[in-house]
Each structure stands twice: as structure tokens, then as C-alpha cells.
Design a protein around this motif. Structure first.
Motif, PDB file in Angstrom:
ATOM      1  N   ALA A   1       0.811  -1.217   0.000  1.00  0.00           N
ATOM      2  CA  ALA A   1       0.000   0.000   0.000  1.00  0.00           C
ATOM      3  C   ALA A   1       0.844   1.266   0.000  1.00  0.00           C
ATOM      4  O   ALA A   1       0.414   2.294   0.490  1.00  0.00           O
ATOM      5  N   TRP A   2       2.054   1.204  -0.531  1.00  0.00           N
ATOM      6  CA  TRP A   2       2.913   2.381  -0.558  1.00  0.00           C
ATOM      7  C   TRP A   2       3.372   2.632  -1.992  1.00  0.00           C
ATOM      8  O   TRP A   2       3.314   1.746  -2.837  1.00  0.00           O
ATOM      9  N   THR A   3       3.813   3.850  -2.230  1.00  0.00           N
ATOM     10  CA  THR A   3       4.390   4.215  -3.520  1.00  0.00           C
ATOM     11  C   THR A   3       5.684   4.982  -3.267  1.00  0.00           C
ATOM     12  O   THR A   3       5.956   5.401  -2.139  1.00  0.00           O
ATOM     13  N   ALA A   4       6.436   5.193  -4.312  1.00  0.00           N
ATOM     14  CA  ALA A   4       7.653   6.006  -4.196  1.00  0.00           C
ATOM     15  C   ALA A   4       7.308   7.400  -3.694  1.00  0.00           C
ATOM     16  O   ALA A   4       8.057   7.983  -2.907  1.00  0.00           O
ATOM     17  N   ASP A   5       6.157   7.926  -4.102  1.00  0.00           N
ATOM     18  CA  ASP A   5       5.733   9.255  -3.645  1.00  0.00           C
ATOM     19  C   ASP A   5       5.534   9.300  -2.130  1.00  0.00           C
ATOM     20  O   ASP A   5       5.749  10.335  -1.504  1.00  0.00           O
ATOM     21  N   ASP A   6       5.128   8.175  -1.536  1.00  0.00           N
ATOM     22  CA  ASP A   6       4.962   8.115  -0.086  1.00  0.00           C
ATOM     23  C   ASP A   6       6.304   8.217   0.641  1.00  0.00           C
ATOM     24  O   ASP A   6       6.388   8.768   1.737  1.00  0.00           O
ATOM     25  N   LEU A   7       7.338   7.658   0.036  1.00  0.00           N
ATOM     26  CA  LEU A   7       8.665   7.630   0.650  1.00  0.00           C
ATOM     27  C   LEU A   7       9.482   8.886   0.340  1.00  0.00           C
ATOM     28  O   LEU A   7      10.417   9.215   1.057  1.00  0.00           O
ATOM     29  N   ALA A   8       9.129   9.564  -0.731  1.00  0.00           N
ATOM     30  CA  ALA A   8       9.915  10.705  -1.217  1.00  0.00           C
ATOM     31  C   ALA A   8      10.153  11.792  -0.171  1.00  0.00           C
ATOM     32  O   ALA A   8      11.289  12.279  -0.062  1.00  0.00           O
ATOM     33  N   PRO A   9       9.164  12.207   0.610  1.00  0.00           N
ATOM     34  CA  PRO A   9       9.437  13.292   1.564  1.00  0.00           C
ATOM     35  C   PRO A   9      10.564  12.962   2.547  1.00  0.00           C
ATOM     36  O   PRO A   9      11.364  13.842   2.885  1.00  0.00           O
ATOM     37  N   ILE A  10      10.641  11.738   2.988  1.00  0.00           N
ATOM     38  CA  ILE A  10      11.698  11.350   3.925  1.00  0.00           C
ATOM     39  C   ILE A  10      13.057  11.406   3.235  1.00  0.00           C
ATOM     40  O   ILE A  10      14.020  11.956   3.766  1.00  0.00           O
ATOM     41  N   VAL A  11      13.127  10.841   2.044  1.00  0.00           N
ATOM     42  CA  VAL A  11      14.394  10.822   1.294  1.00  0.00           C
ATOM     43  C   VAL A  11      14.833  12.240   0.976  1.00  0.00           C
ATOM     44  O   VAL A  11      15.999  12.606   1.196  1.00  0.00           O
ATOM     45  N   LEU A  12      13.929  13.047   0.474  1.00  0.00           N
ATOM     46  CA  LEU A  12      14.292  14.404   0.059  1.00  0.00           C
ATOM     47  C   LEU A  12      14.649  15.287   1.251  1.00  0.00           C
ATOM     48  O   LEU A  12      15.573  16.104   1.162  1.00  0.00           O
ATOM     49  N   HIS A  13      13.952  15.116   2.366  1.00  0.00           N
ATOM     50  CA  HIS A  13      14.312  15.869   3.568  1.00  0.00           C
ATOM     51  C   HIS A  13      15.711  15.479   4.042  1.00  0.00           C
ATOM     52  O   HIS A  13      16.508  16.346   4.420  1.00  0.00           O
ATOM     53  N   THR A  14      15.999  14.201   4.034  1.00  0.00           N
ATOM     54  CA  THR A  14      17.322  13.731   4.457  1.00  0.00           C
ATOM     55  C   THR A  14      18.411  14.288   3.547  1.00  0.00           C
ATOM     56  O   THR A  14      19.461  14.732   4.022  1.00  0.00           O
ATOM     57  N   ALA A  15      18.157  14.278   2.246  1.00  0.00           N
ATOM     58  CA  ALA A  15      19.135  14.830   1.304  1.00  0.00           C
ATOM     59  C   ALA A  15      19.346  16.321   1.552  1.00  0.00           C
ATOM     60  O   ALA A  15      20.477  16.809   1.482  1.00  0.00           O
ATOM     61  N   GLU A  16      18.283  17.024   1.873  1.00  0.00           N
ATOM     62  CA  GLU A  16      18.404  18.457   2.147  1.00  0.00           C
ATOM     63  C   GLU A  16      19.142  18.702   3.462  1.00  0.00           C
ATOM     64  O   GLU A  16      19.996  19.581   3.562  1.00  0.00           O
ATOM     65  N   ALA A  17      18.831  17.913   4.467  1.00  0.00           N
ATOM     66  CA  ALA A  17      19.436  18.109   5.791  1.00  0.00           C
ATOM     67  C   ALA A  17      20.923  17.759   5.816  1.00  0.00           C
ATOM     68  O   ALA A  17      21.715  18.464   6.445  1.00  0.00           O
ATOM     69  N   PHE A  18      21.295  16.686   5.152  1.00  0.00           N
ATOM     70  CA  PHE A  18      22.684  16.228   5.183  1.00  0.00           C
ATOM     71  C   PHE A  18      23.486  16.707   3.982  1.00  0.00           C
ATOM     72  O   PHE A  18      24.704  16.760   4.037  1.00  0.00           O
ATOM     73  N   GLY A  19      22.828  17.015   2.885  1.00  0.00           N
ATOM     74  CA  GLY A  19      23.511  17.360   1.649  1.00  0.00           C
ATOM     75  C   GLY A  19      23.805  16.100   0.848  1.00  0.00           C
ATOM     76  O   GLY A  19      23.966  15.017   1.406  1.00  0.00           O
ATOM     77  N   ARG A  20      23.852  16.240  -0.428  1.00  0.00           N
ATOM     78  CA  ARG A  20      24.033  15.082  -1.309  1.00  0.00           C
ATOM     79  C   ARG A  20      25.436  14.493  -1.239  1.00  0.00           C
ATOM     80  O   ARG A  20      25.680  13.399  -1.738  1.00  0.00           O
ATOM     81  N   GLU A  21      26.335  15.200  -0.581  1.00  0.00           N
ATOM     82  CA  GLU A  21      27.701  14.694  -0.387  1.00  0.00           C
ATOM     83  C   GLU A  21      27.788  13.751   0.813  1.00  0.00           C
ATOM     84  O   GLU A  21      28.797  13.083   1.002  1.00  0.00           O
ATOM     85  N   ARG A  22      26.733  13.736   1.654  1.00  0.00           N
ATOM     86  CA  ARG A  22      26.818  12.974   2.903  1.00  0.00           C
ATOM     87  C   ARG A  22      25.668  11.992   3.098  1.00  0.00           C
ATOM     88  O   ARG A  22      25.331  11.629   4.213  1.00  0.00           O
ATOM     89  N   ILE A  23      25.044  11.555   2.004  1.00  0.00           N
ATOM     90  CA  ILE A  23      24.031  10.509   2.091  1.00  0.00           C
ATOM     91  C   ILE A  23      24.449   9.355   1.203  1.00  0.00           C
ATOM     92  O   ILE A  23      25.148   9.532   0.212  1.00  0.00           O
ATOM     93  N   MET A  24      24.035   8.152   1.597  1.00  0.00           N
ATOM     94  CA  MET A  24      24.354   6.991   0.774  1.00  0.00           C
ATOM     95  C   MET A  24      23.272   5.936   0.919  1.00  0.00           C
ATOM     96  O   MET A  24      22.665   5.789   1.984  1.00  0.00           O
ATOM     97  N   PHE A  25      23.036   5.247  -0.163  1.00  0.00           N
ATOM     98  CA  PHE A  25      22.058   4.175  -0.207  1.00  0.00           C
ATOM     99  C   PHE A  25      22.501   3.014   0.675  1.00  0.00           C
ATOM    100  O   PHE A  25      23.677   2.665   0.723  1.00  0.00           O
ATOM    101  N   ALA A  26      21.536   2.432   1.350  1.00  0.00           N
ATOM    102  CA  ALA A  26      21.748   1.169   2.052  1.00  0.00           C
ATOM    103  C   ALA A  26      20.493   0.338   1.849  1.00  0.00           C
ATOM    104  O   ALA A  26      19.372   0.835   1.933  1.00  0.00           O
ATOM    105  N   GLY A  27      20.684  -0.914   1.538  1.00  0.00           N
ATOM    106  CA  GLY A  27      19.568  -1.768   1.170  1.00  0.00           C
ATOM    107  C   GLY A  27      18.646  -2.152   2.304  1.00  0.00           C
ATOM    108  O   GLY A  27      17.462  -2.352   2.111  1.00  0.00           O
ATOM    109  N   ASP A  28      19.180  -2.300   3.494  1.00  0.00           N
ATOM    110  CA  ASP A  28      18.409  -2.740   4.650  1.00  0.00           C
ATOM    111  C   ASP A  28      17.768  -4.110   4.418  1.00  0.00           C
ATOM    112  O   ASP A  28      16.695  -4.401   4.918  1.00  0.00           O
TER     113      ASP A  28
END
Length: 88
Positions: free
Chosen positions: A16-43
Motif C-alpha cells: 500500500a505504498w508508492t515512491a511518492d509516499d517515501l519521497a518526503p523522507i528521502v528528500l528531507h534527508t538529502a536536504e538536511a545532510f547534503g548530497r555529499e553525505r548521504i548513501m544508499f543502504a539496502g536494509d
């Protein structure tokens, strides 16, 4: 300091989720840390509570599709290689 983009889909409602549901968290994190300090992890395997690993990767790719190639490469490769000291 860096931040892994991980564990987000594991807390989503299975089926019951979409990429749009997850986007605010990802984009906020990218803004808060900067694109130089974020990295993908599969979990994996925790992410499989709500999605396959492939679905999680595809959702994240959709979320960052508007980013430059360089920024997407930082997220999925370059930042982790730098942080963990991988070369070549």
C-alpha cells in the motif's frame, strides 16, 4: 558525518505504498545532510517486510530521477566508496 538512506520502506504498509509516499523522507534527508553525505543502504532483509529489495531500489531511483547523474552516483556509489575507503 553521513546518513544512510535505509529502513524507510520497512516501515511502509506492505502493498500500500508508492515512491511518492517515501519521497518526503528521502528528500528531507538529502536536504538536511547534503548530497555529499548521504548513501544508499539496502536494509535487506528488513526491507522485505514491505517490499522486495528490487522494489526498494526502484522506488529510490524514481525518487531521485530528477537529480543530476553525478548526484545519483554519489547516493548509490561514490559517497559509500569515499566513506568506506574503497578505491579502484
Amino acid at each position: 558525518m553521513v546518513c544512510k538512506i535505509s529502513g524507510i520502506v520497512a516501515s511502509a504498509k506492505p502493498g500500500a505504498w508508492t515512491a511518492d509516499d517515501l519521497a518526503p523522507i528521502v528528500l528531507h534527508t538529502a536536504e538536511a545532510f547534503g548530497r555529499e553525505r548521504i548513501m544508499f543502504a539496502g536494509d535487506w532483509p528488513v526491507c522485505t517486510r514491505a517490499a522486495t529489495f528490487k522494489q526498494w531500489v526502484e522506488a529510490l531511483q524514481t525518487i531521485v530521477a530528477g537529480w543530476s547523474e553525478a548526484d545519483r552516483r554519489k547516493l548509490f556509489h561514490d559517497n559509500a566508496a569515499r566513506v568506506y575507503g574503497f578505491t579502484g
